[in-house]
Design a protein around this motif. Structure first.
Motif, PDB file in Angstrom:
ATOM      1  N   THR A  40     -42.970 -34.599  19.550  1.00  0.00           N
ATOM      2  CA  THR A  40     -44.252 -34.998  18.987  1.00  0.00           C
ATOM      3  C   THR A  40     -45.178 -33.792  18.816  1.00  0.00           C
ATOM      4  OG1 THR A  40     -45.204 -35.495  21.161  1.00  0.00           O
ATOM      5  CG2 THR A  40     -44.169 -37.327  19.975  1.00  0.00           C
ATOM      6  N   TYR A  41     -46.066 -33.929  17.841  1.00  0.00           N
ATOM      7  CA  TYR A  41     -47.140 -32.977  17.589  1.00  0.00           C
ATOM      8  C   TYR A  41     -48.406 -33.817  17.459  1.00  0.00           C
ATOM      9  CZ  TYR A  41     -50.172 -29.725  15.121  1.00  0.00           C
ATOM     10  OH  TYR A  41     -51.241 -28.940  14.744  1.00  0.00           O
ATOM     11  N   ASN A  42     -49.340 -33.610  18.364  1.00  0.00           N
ATOM     12  CA  ASN A  42     -50.575 -34.417  18.395  1.00  0.00           C
ATOM     13  C   ASN A  42     -50.274 -35.913  18.412  1.00  0.00           C
ATOM     14  OD1 ASN A  42     -52.177 -32.137  18.421  1.00  0.00           O
ATOM     15  ND2 ASN A  42     -52.545 -32.158  16.230  1.00  0.00           N
ATOM     16  N   GLY A  43     -49.236 -36.291  19.159  1.00  0.00           N
ATOM     17  CA  GLY A  43     -48.900 -37.702  19.315  1.00  0.00           C
ATOM     18  C   GLY A  43     -48.079 -38.304  18.188  1.00  0.00           C
ATOM     19  N   VAL A  44     -47.744 -37.515  17.172  1.00  0.00           N
ATOM     20  CA  VAL A  44     -46.977 -37.999  16.026  1.00  0.00           C
ATOM     21  C   VAL A  44     -45.557 -37.445  16.113  1.00  0.00           C
ATOM     22  CG1 VAL A  44     -46.800 -37.968  13.503  1.00  0.00           C
ATOM     23  CG2 VAL A  44     -49.048 -38.087  14.604  1.00  0.00           C
ATOM     24  N   GLN A  45     -44.549 -38.318  15.932  1.00  0.00           N
ATOM     25  CA  GLN A  45     -43.170 -37.846  15.959  1.00  0.00           C
ATOM     26  C   GLN A  45     -42.899 -36.960  14.757  1.00  0.00           C
ATOM     27  OE1 GLN A  45     -40.298 -41.035  16.531  1.00  0.00           O
ATOM     28  NE2 GLN A  45     -40.161 -40.318  18.621  1.00  0.00           N
ATOM     29  N   VAL A  46     -42.271 -35.810  15.018  1.00  0.00           N
ATOM     30  CA  VAL A  46     -42.021 -34.829  13.963  1.00  0.00           C
ATOM     31  C   VAL A  46     -40.577 -34.353  13.983  1.00  0.00           C
ATOM     32  CG1 VAL A  46     -44.409 -34.002  13.916  1.00  0.00           C
ATOM     33  CG2 VAL A  46     -42.751 -32.881  15.420  1.00  0.00           C
ATOM     34  N   TYR A  47     -40.189 -33.741  12.872  1.00  0.00           N
ATOM     35  CA  TYR A  47     -38.896 -33.096  12.714  1.00  0.00           C
ATOM     36  C   TYR A  47     -39.141 -31.591  12.654  1.00  0.00           C
ATOM     37  CZ  TYR A  47     -34.480 -31.713  10.558  1.00  0.00           C
ATOM     38  OH  TYR A  47     -33.282 -31.110  10.297  1.00  0.00           O
ATOM     39  N   ILE A  48     -38.384 -30.822  13.425  1.00  0.00           N
ATOM     40  CA  ILE A  48     -38.506 -29.361  13.405  1.00  0.00           C
ATOM     41  C   ILE A  48     -37.527 -28.816  12.369  1.00  0.00           C
ATOM     42  CG2 ILE A  48     -38.288 -27.210  14.702  1.00  0.00           C
ATOM     43  CD1 ILE A  48     -38.830 -28.817  17.263  1.00  0.00           C
ATOM     44  N   GLN A  49     -38.059 -28.183  11.324  1.00  0.00           N
ATOM     45  CA  GLN A  49     -37.222 -27.594  10.285  1.00  0.00           C
ATOM     46  C   GLN A  49     -36.669 -26.242  10.705  1.00  0.00           C
ATOM     47  OE1 GLN A  49     -40.043 -27.936   6.908  1.00  0.00           O
ATOM     48  NE2 GLN A  49     -38.226 -28.685   5.872  1.00  0.00           N
ATOM     49  N   ARG A  50     -37.557 -25.390  11.178  1.00  0.00           N
ATOM     50  CA  ARG A  50     -37.129 -24.052  11.606  1.00  0.00           C
ATOM     51  C   ARG A  50     -38.126 -23.499  12.615  1.00  0.00           C
ATOM     52  NH1 ARG A  50     -38.781 -23.276   6.317  1.00  0.00           N
ATOM     53  NH2 ARG A  50     -40.620 -21.964   6.072  1.00  0.00           N
ATOM     54  N   VAL A  51     -37.658 -22.500  13.337  1.00  0.00           N
ATOM     55  CA  VAL A  51     -38.456 -21.886  14.397  1.00  0.00           C
ATOM     56  C   VAL A  51     -38.615 -20.404  14.096  1.00  0.00           C
ATOM     57  CG1 VAL A  51     -38.548 -21.390  16.879  1.00  0.00           C
ATOM     58  CG2 VAL A  51     -37.601 -23.568  16.070  1.00  0.00           C
ATOM     59  N   ASP A  52     -39.836 -19.907  14.222  1.00  0.00           N
ATOM     60  CA  ASP A  52     -40.126 -18.481  14.077  1.00  0.00           C
ATOM     61  C   ASP A  52     -40.422 -17.952  15.481  1.00  0.00           C
ATOM     62  OD1 ASP A  52     -41.210 -15.944  13.727  1.00  0.00           O
ATOM     63  OD2 ASP A  52     -42.303 -16.510  11.915  1.00  0.00           O
TER      64      ASP A  52
ATOM     65  N   PRO B 258     -44.009 -34.687   9.807  1.00  0.00           N
ATOM     66  CA  PRO B 258     -43.922 -36.015  10.422  1.00  0.00           C
ATOM     67  C   PRO B 258     -42.704 -36.761   9.872  1.00  0.00           C
ATOM     68  CG  PRO B 258     -46.142 -35.613   9.607  1.00  0.00           C
ATOM     69  CD  PRO B 258     -45.256 -34.511   9.077  1.00  0.00           C
ATOM     70  N   LEU B 259     -42.037 -37.533  10.734  1.00  0.00           N
ATOM     71  CA  LEU B 259     -40.845 -38.254  10.307  1.00  0.00           C
ATOM     72  C   LEU B 259     -41.126 -39.190   9.137  1.00  0.00           C
ATOM     73  CD1 LEU B 259     -39.132 -39.167  13.709  1.00  0.00           C
ATOM     74  CD2 LEU B 259     -38.637 -37.258  12.177  1.00  0.00           C
ATOM     75  N   ASP B 260     -42.307 -39.761   9.088  1.00  0.00           N
ATOM     76  CA  ASP B 260     -42.625 -40.712   8.020  1.00  0.00           C
ATOM     77  C   ASP B 260     -43.301 -40.057   6.806  1.00  0.00           C
ATOM     78  OD1 ASP B 260     -45.036 -40.169   9.247  1.00  0.00           O
ATOM     79  OD2 ASP B 260     -45.647 -42.259   9.449  1.00  0.00           O
ATOM     80  N   SER B 261     -43.497 -38.732   6.849  1.00  0.00           N
ATOM     81  CA  SER B 261     -44.145 -38.021   5.731  1.00  0.00           C
ATOM     82  C   SER B 261     -43.529 -36.634   5.532  1.00  0.00           C
ATOM     83  CB  SER B 261     -45.645 -37.876   5.997  1.00  0.00           C
ATOM     84  OG  SER B 261     -46.263 -39.121   6.143  1.00  0.00           O
ATOM     85  N   PRO B 262     -42.288 -36.570   5.027  1.00  0.00           N
ATOM     86  CA  PRO B 262     -41.622 -35.265   4.881  1.00  0.00           C
ATOM     87  C   PRO B 262     -42.354 -34.278   3.990  1.00  0.00           C
ATOM     88  CG  PRO B 262     -40.122 -37.076   4.362  1.00  0.00           C
ATOM     89  CD  PRO B 262     -41.456 -37.677   4.626  1.00  0.00           C
ATOM     90  N   GLN B 263     -43.229 -34.757   3.118  1.00  0.00           N
ATOM     91  CA  GLN B 263     -43.953 -33.857   2.221  1.00  0.00           C
ATOM     92  C   GLN B 263     -45.107 -33.140   2.922  1.00  0.00           C
ATOM     93  OE1 GLN B 263     -44.006 -37.139   2.207  1.00  0.00           O
ATOM     94  NE2 GLN B 263     -46.092 -37.861   1.912  1.00  0.00           N
ATOM     95  N   GLN B 264     -45.440 -33.548   4.146  1.00  0.00           N
ATOM     96  CA  GLN B 264     -46.561 -32.933   4.875  1.00  0.00           C
ATOM     97  C   GLN B 264     -46.079 -31.854   5.843  1.00  0.00           C
ATOM     98  OE1 GLN B 264     -48.718 -36.150   6.711  1.00  0.00           O
ATOM     99  NE2 GLN B 264     -49.667 -36.770   4.801  1.00  0.00           N
ATOM    100  N   GLU B 265     -45.396 -30.857   5.304  1.00  0.00           N
ATOM    101  CA  GLU B 265     -44.910 -29.747   6.121  1.00  0.00           C
ATOM    102  C   GLU B 265     -46.083 -28.906   6.607  1.00  0.00           C
ATOM    103  OE1 GLU B 265     -41.915 -27.320   4.339  1.00  0.00           O
ATOM    104  OE2 GLU B 265     -41.013 -29.044   3.337  1.00  0.00           O
ATOM    105  N   GLN B 266     -45.920 -28.375   7.813  1.00  0.00           N
ATOM    106  CA  GLN B 266     -46.932 -27.460   8.328  1.00  0.00           C
ATOM    107  C   GLN B 266     -46.324 -26.539   9.374  1.00  0.00           C
ATOM    108  OE1 GLN B 266     -50.015 -29.542  10.617  1.00  0.00           O
ATOM    109  NE2 GLN B 266     -48.747 -31.359  10.521  1.00  0.00           N
ATOM    110  N   GLU B 267     -46.981 -25.414   9.567  1.00  0.00           N
ATOM    111  CA  GLU B 267     -46.592 -24.422  10.567  1.00  0.00           C
ATOM    112  C   GLU B 267     -47.501 -24.636  11.777  1.00  0.00           C
ATOM    113  OE1 GLU B 267     -43.932 -21.073  10.992  1.00  0.00           O
ATOM    114  OE2 GLU B 267     -44.299 -22.187   9.167  1.00  0.00           O
TER     115      GLU B 267
END
Length: 59
Positions: free
Chosen positions: A19-31, A41-50
């Motif tokens: 989770t990120y701020n209480g929202v379940q997320v998918y980790i694409q990549r790690v720097d 967010p799992l329910d909003s793939p278009q909302q990518e963020q670093e």
């Protein structure tokens, strides 16, 4: 979350709850150099963020 664990989760074929701020997320990549992760967010793939790895929580 530390960089090594975030990388393990990102590489895992299984869905691991993060989770990120209480929202379940998918980790694409790690720097690891900047200690950030590219997520969405799992329910909003278009909302990518670093985000900082320290803000991610495994649940």
């Amino acid at each position: 979350m530390n960089a090594q664990r975030a990388q393990e989760i990102a590489s895992s074929p299984e869905q691991i709850n993060v989770t990120y701020n209480g929202v379940q997320v998918y980790i694409q990549r790690v720097d690891e150099n900047n200690e950030t992760a590219r997520i969405f967010p799992l329910d909003s793939p278009q909302q990518e963020q670093e985000v900082p790895l320290s803000s991610l929580e495994e649940t």
